[in-house]
Scaffold this motif. Structure first.
Motif, PDB file in Angstrom:
ATOM      1  N   GLU A   6      33.081  40.639  27.136  1.00  8.02           N
ATOM      2  CA  GLU A   6      33.764  41.740  27.805  1.00  8.02           C
ATOM      3  C   GLU A   6      33.571  43.056  27.038  1.00  8.02           C
ATOM      4  OE1 GLU A   6      36.784  38.195  27.920  1.00  8.02           O
ATOM      5  OE2 GLU A   6      35.328  39.071  26.525  1.00  8.02           O
ATOM      6  N   GLY A   8      34.554  47.667  27.657  1.00 12.10           N
ATOM      7  CA  GLY A   8      35.074  48.712  28.533  1.00 12.10           C
ATOM      8  C   GLY A   8      36.535  49.046  28.344  1.00 12.10           C
ATOM      9  N   ARG A  19      36.931  50.914  33.815  1.00  9.22           N
ATOM     10  CA  ARG A  19      36.130  49.833  34.378  1.00  9.22           C
ATOM     11  C   ARG A  19      35.735  48.880  33.266  1.00  9.22           C
ATOM     12  NH1 ARG A  19      30.284  49.871  37.455  1.00  9.22           N
ATOM     13  NH2 ARG A  19      29.557  50.216  35.304  1.00  9.22           N
ATOM     14  N   SER A  21      33.726  45.448  31.962  1.00 12.91           N
ATOM     15  CA  SER A  21      32.508  44.708  32.278  1.00 12.91           C
ATOM     16  C   SER A  21      32.524  43.363  31.570  1.00 12.91           C
ATOM     17  CB  SER A  21      31.270  45.490  31.809  1.00 12.91           C
ATOM     18  OG  SER A  21      31.186  46.744  32.438  1.00 12.91           O
ATOM     19  N   LYS A  72      30.634  42.210  41.443  1.00 12.36           N
ATOM     20  CA  LYS A  72      29.589  41.564  40.654  1.00 12.36           C
ATOM     21  C   LYS A  72      28.247  42.223  40.922  1.00 12.36           C
ATOM     22  CE  LYS A  72      27.439  36.997  40.080  1.00 12.36           C
ATOM     23  NZ  LYS A  72      27.481  35.598  40.552  1.00 12.36           N
ATOM     24  N   THR A  78      26.535  40.545  35.595  1.00 17.29           N
ATOM     25  CA  THR A  78      27.724  41.246  35.109  1.00 17.29           C
ATOM     26  C   THR A  78      28.789  41.299  36.194  1.00 17.29           C
ATOM     27  OG1 THR A  78      26.388  42.600  33.623  1.00 17.29           O
ATOM     28  CG2 THR A  78      28.597  43.405  34.133  1.00 17.29           C
ATOM     29  N   TYR A  80      32.561  43.071  37.103  1.00 15.03           N
ATOM     30  CA  TYR A  80      33.327  44.262  36.770  1.00 15.03           C
ATOM     31  C   TYR A  80      34.772  44.126  37.256  1.00 15.03           C
ATOM     32  CZ  TYR A  80      28.624  46.173  36.302  1.00 15.03           C
ATOM     33  OH  TYR A  80      27.313  46.391  35.950  1.00 15.03           O
ATOM     34  N   GLN A  82      37.306  47.127  38.212  1.00 15.35           N
ATOM     35  CA  GLN A  82      37.648  48.536  38.341  1.00 15.35           C
ATOM     36  C   GLN A  82      39.160  48.646  38.438  1.00 15.35           C
ATOM     37  OE1 GLN A  82      35.633  51.387  38.330  1.00 15.35           O
ATOM     38  NE2 GLN A  82      37.608  52.457  38.281  1.00 15.35           N
ATOM     39  N   CYS A  96      37.739  37.797  30.452  1.00 17.42           N
ATOM     40  CA  CYS A  96      36.898  37.292  31.527  1.00 17.42           C
ATOM     41  C   CYS A  96      36.868  35.770  31.407  1.00 17.42           C
ATOM     42  CB  CYS A  96      35.498  37.885  31.374  1.00 17.42           C
ATOM     43  SG  CYS A  96      34.320  37.427  32.643  1.00 17.42           S
TER      44      CYS A  96
END
Length: 130
Positions: A6, A8, A19, A21, A72, A78, A80, A82, A96
């Motif tokens: 992960e 961000g 966001r 990732s 995705k 990856t 995401y 948001q 994640c």
């Protein structure tokens, strides 16, 4: 074994956006779903959003519906998250995770939506503060 990394996280003011990732390595390992979870100090880890392996069906916690979106990019392996209109109560470490189609060997095991998530990344800190 799938590996999840992960990035961000950071510090953002209330009402702001971030966001996150999650890069998925070992993607040949099958999973039913991939998701985002979070954990605040003194609280249990909770599900935030998930995306099925069909890349269409999503599931969100009530607390983030309308504010967070999971997506995705298959070409980049990856996923995401948001996050818009962030609130102070969104402050947490965000993880994640995948719900593997094989044996559940990871820890913790957390049910979110239709799946049991068992493989975890190392987490990224999100702090929402004025």
């Amino acid at each position: 074994q799938v590996q999840l990394v992960e990035s961000g996280g950071g510090l953002v003011q209330p009402g702001g956006s971030l966001r996150l990732s999650c890069v998925v390595a070992g993607h040949t390992v099958k999973y039913y779903a991939i998701g985002w979870f979070r954990q605040s100090p003194g609280k249990e880890r909770e599900g935030v959003a998930s995306l099925n392996d069909d890349d269409r069906n999503t599931f969100y916690a009530d607390s983030v519906k309308g504010r967070f979106t999971i997506s995705k990019d298959a070409a980049k392996n990856t996923v995401y998250l948001q996050m818009n209109n962030l609130k102070t109560e969104d402050t947490a470490i965000y993880y994640c995770a995948t719900a593997p189609s094989g044996p559940l060997r990871g820890s913790p095991l957390i049910t979110f939506g239709d799946w049991v998530f068992a493989t975890w990344g190392q987490g990224t800190q999100v702090t929402v503060s004025a």
